[in-house]
Design a protein around this motif. Structure first.
Motif, PDB file in Angstrom:
ATOM      1  N   THR A   7      49.110 150.090  50.128  1.00  0.00           N
ATOM      2  CA  THR A   7      47.732 149.953  50.595  1.00  0.00           C
ATOM      3  C   THR A   7      46.804 150.758  49.688  1.00  0.00           C
ATOM      4  O   THR A   7      46.945 151.973  49.583  1.00  0.00           O
ATOM      5  N   PRO A   8      45.857 150.106  49.025  1.00  0.00           N
ATOM      6  CA  PRO A   8      44.940 150.861  48.168  1.00  0.00           C
ATOM      7  C   PRO A   8      44.056 151.792  49.000  1.00  0.00           C
ATOM      8  O   PRO A   8      43.785 151.523  50.178  1.00  0.00           O
ATOM      9  N   ASN A   9      43.599 152.878  48.389  1.00  0.00           N
ATOM     10  CA  ASN A   9      42.806 153.860  49.116  1.00  0.00           C
ATOM     11  C   ASN A   9      41.565 153.253  49.761  1.00  0.00           C
ATOM     12  O   ASN A   9      41.156 153.671  50.854  1.00  0.00           O
ATOM     13  N   GLU A  10      40.968 152.249  49.107  1.00  0.00           N
ATOM     14  CA  GLU A  10      39.745 151.669  49.678  1.00  0.00           C
ATOM     15  C   GLU A  10      40.022 150.919  50.983  1.00  0.00           C
ATOM     16  O   GLU A  10      39.103 150.676  51.772  1.00  0.00           O
ATOM     17  N   ASP A  35      42.184 150.975  57.260  1.00  0.00           N
ATOM     18  CA  ASP A  35      42.755 149.877  58.050  1.00  0.00           C
ATOM     19  C   ASP A  35      44.129 150.257  58.596  1.00  0.00           C
ATOM     20  O   ASP A  35      44.466 149.926  59.744  1.00  0.00           O
ATOM     21  N   ASP A  36      44.940 150.939  57.773  1.00  0.00           N
ATOM     22  CA  ASP A  36      46.277 151.355  58.216  1.00  0.00           C
ATOM     23  C   ASP A  36      46.183 152.372  59.351  1.00  0.00           C
ATOM     24  O   ASP A  36      46.930 152.306  60.339  1.00  0.00           O
ATOM     25  N   ASN A  41      47.975 159.180  45.042  1.00  0.00           N
ATOM     26  CA  ASN A  41      46.520 159.215  45.301  1.00  0.00           C
ATOM     27  C   ASN A  41      46.146 159.473  46.756  1.00  0.00           C
ATOM     28  O   ASN A  41      44.960 159.440  47.105  1.00  0.00           O
ATOM     29  N   LEU A  42      47.138 159.749  47.618  1.00  0.00           N
ATOM     30  CA  LEU A  42      46.810 159.969  49.030  1.00  0.00           C
ATOM     31  C   LEU A  42      45.876 161.164  49.202  1.00  0.00           C
ATOM     32  O   LEU A  42      44.928 161.121  49.990  1.00  0.00           O
TER      33      LEU A  42
END
Length: 355
Positions: free
Chosen positions: A153-156, A160-161, A187-188
């Motif tokens: 899941t991308p950071n942007e 949603d998650d 990148n978290l």
């Protein structure tokens, strides 16, 4: 009392992750024998009103909790509770199951009583973990759902998650912990940003009435940590955990591979200093939970006097064994008495820097 030293010698002959899987199998197996759990609880659980606290709408029988990452899939909560924990996290959970990072990814630093962990949110996913928790909730002690985003899941789209997991677990935990501080998902930690904090609290508070906890990384500059924690508190964080694992590899000059987060005694001083810096600024504004290198009643008591209502352990549980929770709680009762306190609340924050 149970002698852990012999069992530890056996466990430590295995690779760390293998040893953990064996321990998980053994603990899970005791779920089939409630009589065993009752026997264990009679030996290990400390239930003294001097340690009771009502925080975030839940009753904590003692301040010692189990940090996230040990029971990722919520399969061991009953047997772990019988060892006396005052509260427990399960997870980190992600919406979809994921295998985590490549092995080997868990390393014992035996001489330092520390662990280097690069697991990467390996878990069975929301659906499977939810089924496990549904079987036991409501539970004897407060349960915290530690929620994170999938690696893919991308950071942007990360929010949603977190929203999905909050919806799915809102009826099956006492509170949530937002995990954006693990070093093991690429990148978290970039999500430790004031705009994201405001956005996620605003969003999740529309989904659930359960308290939401924010956890910070160990390696933040003190001013940055204070700023982020103030932002979280102002956004509605019911509590803040200080802190997650560290990627300060200077703590271990002979480290074989620079990956993953360090926990245990190697980060005791770092965690203590970061906690003090944050507590001196935020004490009284939200519940403060101290985590990192706590392995004794003395260290737990130091954090409590610095402003912690609650503490968390993980690595010391592995190195010192199942009696550690009892040992810390019995020690806390003695330290409280020695200082003339009749209840833990009288000790919380007595060393906070005023002004």
């Amino acid at each position: 009392m149970f002698d852990y030293s012999t069992l530890k010698k056996i466990f430590f002959k295995f690779q760390p992750e293998t040893a953990h899987n064996i321990a998980e199998f053994g603990l899970k197996s005791t779920n089939l024998f409630p009589g065993i759990l009752s026997f264990v609880a009679n030996k290990f659980v400390i239930n003294d009103k001097a340690l009771h606290q009502n925080l975030m709408g839940a009753n904590f029988y003692n301040p010692v909790g189990l940090a996230g990452g040990f029971d990722k899939n919520a399969t061991m909560l009953r047997p772990l509770a019988s060892l006396g924990f005052g509260y427990m996290e399960f997870g980190t959970i992600t919406p979809k199951a994921q295998s985590g990072n490549e092995k080997p990814r868990l390393f014992r630093l035996v001489e330092d009583e520390s662990i280097q962990n690069a697991m990467g949110f390996n878990n069975d996913g929301c659906e499977a973990v939810k089924k496990n928790v549904e079987k036991i909730y409501p539970f004897a002690v407060p349960l915290i759902a530690n929620i994170g985003k999938n690696k893919i899941t991308p950071n942007e789209n990360a929010i949603d998650d977190y929203e999905f997991l909050t919806r799915e677990f809102s009826d099956f935990c006492n509170m949530f912990l937002i995990n954006v501080s693990s070093p093991n998902t690429p990148n978290l930690r970039d999500l430790q940003d004031e705009s994201f904090i405001n956005e996620i609290f605003s969003s999740l508070q529309k989904i659930t009435t359960k308290p939401i906890i924010f956890k910070i990384a160990a390696d933040l500059e003190h001013d940055k940590a204070i700023s982020l924690c103030k932002t979280a508190a102002n956004a509605g964080a019911a509590a803040i955990v200080i802190n997650n694992t560290s990627i300060d590899y200077s703590l271990l000059p002979n480290i074989k591979e620079q990956k993953g987060g360090i926990s245990g005694k190697l980060i005791t001083q770092k965690s203590r200093e970061l906690f003090k810096a944050v507590a001196d600024e935020l004490y009284g504004e939200t519940v403060l939970i101290s985590c990192g290198g706590i392995d004794s009643a003395k260290e737990a008591y130091n954090r409590i006097k610095m402003g912690a209502n609650l503490v968390q352990i993980y690595t010391s549980f592995i190195f010192k064994g199942p009696s550690i929770v009892k040992d810390i709680n019995e020690g806390l009762l003695k330290l409280l008495k020695d200082d003339g306190f009749t209840h833990i609340s009288q000790a919380v924050g007595v060393d906070v820097k005023k002004g």
